[in-house]
Enzyme design. Sequence first.
Site, PDB file in Angstrom:
ATOM      1  N   ILE A  17       2.180  -1.478 -12.744  1.00  0.00           N
ATOM      2  CA  ILE A  17       3.163  -0.025 -12.174  1.00  0.00           C
ATOM      3  C   ILE A  17       4.468  -0.642 -11.931  1.00  0.00           C
ATOM      4  CG2 ILE A  17       2.561  -0.267  -9.782  1.00  0.00           C
ATOM      5  CD1 ILE A  17       2.340   2.913 -10.103  1.00  0.00           C
ATOM      6  N   ASN A  30      -0.957   0.821   2.971  1.00  0.00           N
ATOM      7  CA  ASN A  30      -1.755   1.212   3.951  1.00  0.00           C
ATOM      8  C   ASN A  30      -0.778   1.823   5.224  1.00  0.00           C
ATOM      9  OD1 ASN A  30      -0.685  -0.816   5.756  1.00  0.00           O
ATOM     10  ND2 ASN A  30      -1.454  -2.315   4.167  1.00  0.00           N
ATOM     11  N   VAL A  39      -1.504  -3.487  -5.251  1.00  0.00           N
ATOM     12  CA  VAL A  39      -0.449  -2.958  -5.726  1.00  0.00           C
ATOM     13  C   VAL A  39       0.466  -2.932  -4.869  1.00  0.00           C
ATOM     14  CG1 VAL A  39      -1.133  -0.558  -5.453  1.00  0.00           C
ATOM     15  CG2 VAL A  39       0.275  -1.188  -7.400  1.00  0.00           C
ATOM     16  N   ASP A  40       0.356  -2.663  -3.574  1.00  0.00           N
ATOM     17  CA  ASP A  40       0.991  -2.782  -2.394  1.00  0.00           C
ATOM     18  C   ASP A  40       1.985  -3.928  -2.462  1.00  0.00           C
ATOM     19  OD1 ASP A  40       2.596  -2.083   0.169  1.00  0.00           O
ATOM     20  OD2 ASP A  40       0.583  -2.014   1.076  1.00  0.00           O
ATOM     21  N   SER A 125      -6.595   4.156  -3.835  1.00  0.00           N
ATOM     22  CA  SER A 125      -7.997   3.916  -2.955  1.00  0.00           C
ATOM     23  C   SER A 125      -9.126   3.293  -3.802  1.00  0.00           C
ATOM     24  CB  SER A 125      -8.431   5.293  -2.435  1.00  0.00           C
ATOM     25  OG  SER A 125      -7.678   5.698  -1.356  1.00  0.00           O
ATOM     26  N   GLY A 127      -8.983   0.390  -5.241  1.00  0.00           N
ATOM     27  CA  GLY A 127      -9.128  -1.261  -5.149  1.00  0.00           C
ATOM     28  C   GLY A 127      -9.871  -1.608  -3.978  1.00  0.00           C
ATOM     29  N   TYR A 129      -9.845  -0.242  -1.070  1.00  0.00           N
ATOM     30  CA  TYR A 129     -10.583   0.800  -0.429  1.00  0.00           C
ATOM     31  C   TYR A 129     -11.688   1.406  -0.820  1.00  0.00           C
ATOM     32  CZ  TYR A 129      -6.481   0.957   2.600  1.00  0.00           C
ATOM     33  OH  TYR A 129      -5.683   0.671   3.773  1.00  0.00           O
TER      34      TYR A 129
HETATM   35  P1  ADP Z   1      -6.152   0.611  -2.162  1.00  0.00           P
HETATM   36  O1  ADP Z   1      -6.009  -0.026  -1.068  1.00  0.00           O
HETATM   37  O2  ADP Z   1      -5.435   2.003  -2.172  1.00  0.00           O
HETATM   38  O3  ADP Z   1      -7.663   0.803  -2.787  1.00  0.00           O
HETATM   39  P2  ADP Z   1      -5.390  -1.652  -4.229  1.00  0.00           P
HETATM   40  O4  ADP Z   1      -4.283  -1.924  -4.322  1.00  0.00           O
HETATM   41  O5  ADP Z   1      -6.285  -2.440  -3.602  1.00  0.00           O
HETATM   42  O6  ADP Z   1      -5.178  -0.164  -3.130  1.00  0.00           O
HETATM   43  O7  ADP Z   1      -5.991  -1.116  -5.650  1.00  0.00           O
HETATM   44  C1  ADP Z   1      -5.588   0.261  -6.299  1.00  0.00           C
HETATM   45  C2  ADP Z   1      -5.535   0.118  -7.803  1.00  0.00           C
HETATM   46  O8  ADP Z   1      -4.535  -0.603  -8.231  1.00  0.00           O
HETATM   47  C3  ADP Z   1      -6.750  -0.905  -8.124  1.00  0.00           C
HETATM   48  O9  ADP Z   1      -7.278  -0.452  -9.443  1.00  0.00           O
HETATM   49  C4  ADP Z   1      -5.850  -2.151  -8.693  1.00  0.00           C
HETATM   50  O10 ADP Z   1      -6.622  -2.958  -9.583  1.00  0.00           O
HETATM   51  C5  ADP Z   1      -4.524  -1.546  -8.940  1.00  0.00           C
HETATM   52  N1  ADP Z   1      -3.426  -2.652  -9.312  1.00  0.00           N
HETATM   53  C6  ADP Z   1      -3.330  -3.559  -8.384  1.00  0.00           C
HETATM   54  N2  ADP Z   1      -1.989  -4.135  -8.871  1.00  0.00           N
HETATM   55  C7  ADP Z   1      -1.432  -3.340  -9.477  1.00  0.00           C
HETATM   56  C8  ADP Z   1      -0.221  -3.246 -10.317  1.00  0.00           C
HETATM   57  N3  ADP Z   1       0.686  -4.056 -10.070  1.00  0.00           N
HETATM   58  N4  ADP Z   1       0.065  -2.291 -11.180  1.00  0.00           N
HETATM   59  C9  ADP Z   1      -0.611  -1.175 -11.040  1.00  0.00           C
HETATM   60  N5  ADP Z   1      -2.100  -1.107 -10.498  1.00  0.00           N
HETATM   61  C10 ADP Z   1      -2.399  -2.424  -9.936  1.00  0.00           C
END
Ligand code: ADP
Length: 183
Positions: A17, A30, A39-40, A125, A127, A129
């Site tokens: 993203i 968070n 992703v954060d 949420s 990943g 979460y």
């Molecule tokens: P949450 O804590 O809300 O679950 P996560 O970041 O752990 O957030 O995961 C949310 C989704 O984002 C997961 O499907 C993960 O694979 C995905 N993700 C991780 N990195 C990226 C990225 N750079 N671009 C898009 N999606 C991502």
Amino acid sequence: MEKKIGSVIIRLVRGDITKEETDVIVNAANTSLRGGGGVDGAIHRAGGSEILHECIKKYPEGCKTGEARITTAGRMAAKYVIHTPGPIWRGGQQDEERLLASCYRHSLLLAEKYGARTIAFPSISTGVYRFPIERASKIALSTVVENLPLTSIIEVHYVLFSISDYQIYEKNLQSTIKEEKGD
Ligand code: ADP
């Protein structure tokens, strides 16, 4: 894959993203708004320290689950990052579905407030979460489709990291559109 709902384009993208060139990219944050993993972490790394500094300065209290806050996108191509803390999945009896829908709705309305025309969402949420992807994807799609008429947004991207997540969104986008048309 791409579909049109009225004049709005809904596009499913596989990948990262942080590379999106939409006006807004949404961060699955968070509640501290101080960065994290997944992703954060990717968004803060790609955008640079400016994003964290703005979060600390503007939002010392962080952000409640289901709400949304906006910052610059730093070095990324997007204009803004909207940070929304999704619910942690605790079995489904803790208001998780309503809170997840609230993340999408608040993000969309905040993007509208800042004049955005294009927006990219990750799968909030699902990943760390652990929100089940099948249910989460239906909420992600239907909440955005329902709230789009309240905005001037013309393009929505869902950016999925894995092929399996992409395929689930693909299937549910078809059914969301059918329901929308009343088929
Ligand atoms: P949450 O804590 O809300 O679950 P996560 O970041 O752990 O957030 O995961 C949310 C989704 O984002 C997961 O499907 C993960 O694979 C995905 N993700 C991780 N990195 C990226 C990225 N750079 N671009 C898009 N999606 C991502």
